[in-house]
Design a protein around this motif. Structure first.
Motif, mmCIF file in Angstrom:
data_model
loop_
_atom_site.group_PDB
_atom_site.id
_atom_site.type_symbol
_atom_site.label_atom_id
_atom_site.label_comp_id
_atom_site.label_asym_id
_atom_site.label_seq_id
_atom_site.Cartn_x
_atom_site.Cartn_y
_atom_site.Cartn_z
ATOM 1 N N GLU A 37 115.762 100.844 50.603
ATOM 2 C CA GLU A 37 116.143 99.792 49.836
ATOM 3 C C GLU A 37 115.266 99.161 49.192
ATOM 4 N N PRO A 38 115.371 98.497 47.758
ATOM 5 C CA PRO A 38 114.549 97.561 47.214
ATOM 6 C C PRO A 38 113.683 96.668 48.079
ATOM 7 N N GLY A 39 112.270 96.903 47.772
ATOM 8 C CA GLY A 39 111.317 96.103 48.797
ATOM 9 C C GLY A 39 110.474 96.890 49.787
ATOM 10 N N HIS A 101 109.876 94.844 54.775
ATOM 11 C CA HIS A 101 109.914 93.340 55.253
ATOM 12 C C HIS A 101 109.969 92.451 54.006
ATOM 13 N N PHE A 102 110.406 93.090 52.862
ATOM 14 C CA PHE A 102 110.670 92.381 51.806
ATOM 15 C C PHE A 102 112.275 92.794 51.096
ATOM 16 N N VAL A 187 114.552 83.207 45.310
ATOM 17 C CA VAL A 187 113.253 83.649 44.458
ATOM 18 C C VAL A 187 112.442 84.542 45.231
ATOM 19 N N TYR A 188 112.238 85.907 44.516
ATOM 20 C CA TYR A 188 111.331 86.909 44.984
ATOM 21 C C TYR A 188 110.203 86.985 44.071
ATOM 22 N N CYS A 189 108.827 87.026 44.839
ATOM 23 C CA CYS A 189 107.840 86.965 44.300
ATOM 24 C C CYS A 189 106.730 87.927 44.949
#
Length: 311
Positions: A37-39, A101-102, A187-189
């Motif tokens: 999955e994304p991240g 973990h993201f 917010v994803y950074c």
């Protein structure tokens, strides 16, 4: 917990920007690769004592291949130089994972912020947010426009993506982008530590999710000797002040997965059965730290005399 591990073949090498190389990896027998999955990121074993983590930045629905992107870092520790200079088409490389973990949590709105090679985990998140019907924008900064990867790919999203090369626009305007967010916005950074620290300083509490490529200095408790009980192995070890839990466990002959040894990749995350960890990693969220159910044994220690681990 065992992880997928296999030798994959470099099927494609292509420039994603100045100094950024995108690699497509496939199984040599055409076998499907694990879901992700994304991240998510994977561990790539480039040689003895040379293992690095790279975010997956392709299409999660395509299980025939994984795509990663590697920034050439002249002052790095050798991983990027090897990928850029020696890893060629048709070469095999050992890959382990994926691990995440993201992860992208459900939300009605997102603000994505990427700096430089930090675009890699964000890229598949945009497609996922789009597919979910969420509102989103991306603020993408870099040194120069030519150094920013996947800009053509991002062009299909139109004005939802703001490109901000520093030599053209200066520093990112984080106050206007993040300072006032509608309720429910996440917010994803991802990017350099200075960018992440700046975003943290203006982001509303509880809204921010970050991934760091380098460890953030963590203020732990005073280092002291403590005892670690390895529940499944039936061993009790003493961890001296100058020794990590990971090194103590490995020194006792107990096999455990690990990679970065800096508390940034999450490979050595271990279940805590008893005791209170002194968290010093750059991976776990505040909620996960408070729960104390797992710890990164490469850097974290113990707040007290004893830990019991599921090892």
């Amino acid at each position: 917990m065992s992880a997928y591990e296999a030798e994959l073949v470099v099927e494609r090498r292509e420039s994603a920007a100045d100094g950024v190389l995108a690699l497509t990896l496939r199984h040599p027998l055409g076998e499907e690769l694990p879901d992700w999955e994304p991240g998510a990121h994977v561990d790539v074993v480039l040689g003895p004592e040379l293992e690095r983590q790279y975010s997956l930045c392709g299409d999660p629905a395509d299980r025939s291949a994984w795509r990663i992107a590697v920034l050439r870092e002249p002052d790095g520790r050798g991983g990027s130089a090897y990928v850029h200079g020696q890893l060629g088409l048709g070469d095999k490389v050992r890959v382990r994972g994926p691990r995440n973990h993201f992860a992208l949590k459900p939300a009605p709105r997102y603000r994505f912020v990427a700096g430089g090679i930090g675009i890699t985990p964000i890229l598949p998140m945009l497609a996922a947010a789009e597919a979910a019907g969420a509102e989103w924008t991306l603020l993408y900064g870099g040194r120069t426009r030519n150094s920013m990867a996947f800009t053509e790919e991002l062009g299909r999203y139109g004005d939802r993506v703001t490109f901000a090369p520093q030599d053209e626009t200066g520093l990112l305007d984080l106050d206007s982008e993040i300072g006032q967010l509608p309720e429910g916005t996440l917010v994803y950074c991802c990017g350099p530590g200075a960018l992440l620290d700046a975003v943290e300083s203006v982001c509303p509490a509880g809204a921010l999710h970050v991934e760091r490529f380098a460890p953030k200095v963590q203020q732990g408790g005073e280092d002291s000797e403590f005892e670690v009980v390895l529940q499944r192995s039936g061993r009790t070890l003493t961890v001296p002040v100058e020794v990590s839990v990971l090194d103590a466990v490995r020194g006792a002959g107990v096999e455990v997965l690990f990679s970065c040894t800096e508390g940034t990749c999450g490979t050595c995350e271990t279940d805590v059965l008893e005791g209170t960890p002194d968290h010093r990693d750059s991976v776990l969220s505040d909620e996960e730290r408070e729960a104390g159910e797992t710890m990164l044994i490469c850097v974290s220690r113990c707040r007290g005399p004893r830990l019991v681990l599921d090892l």
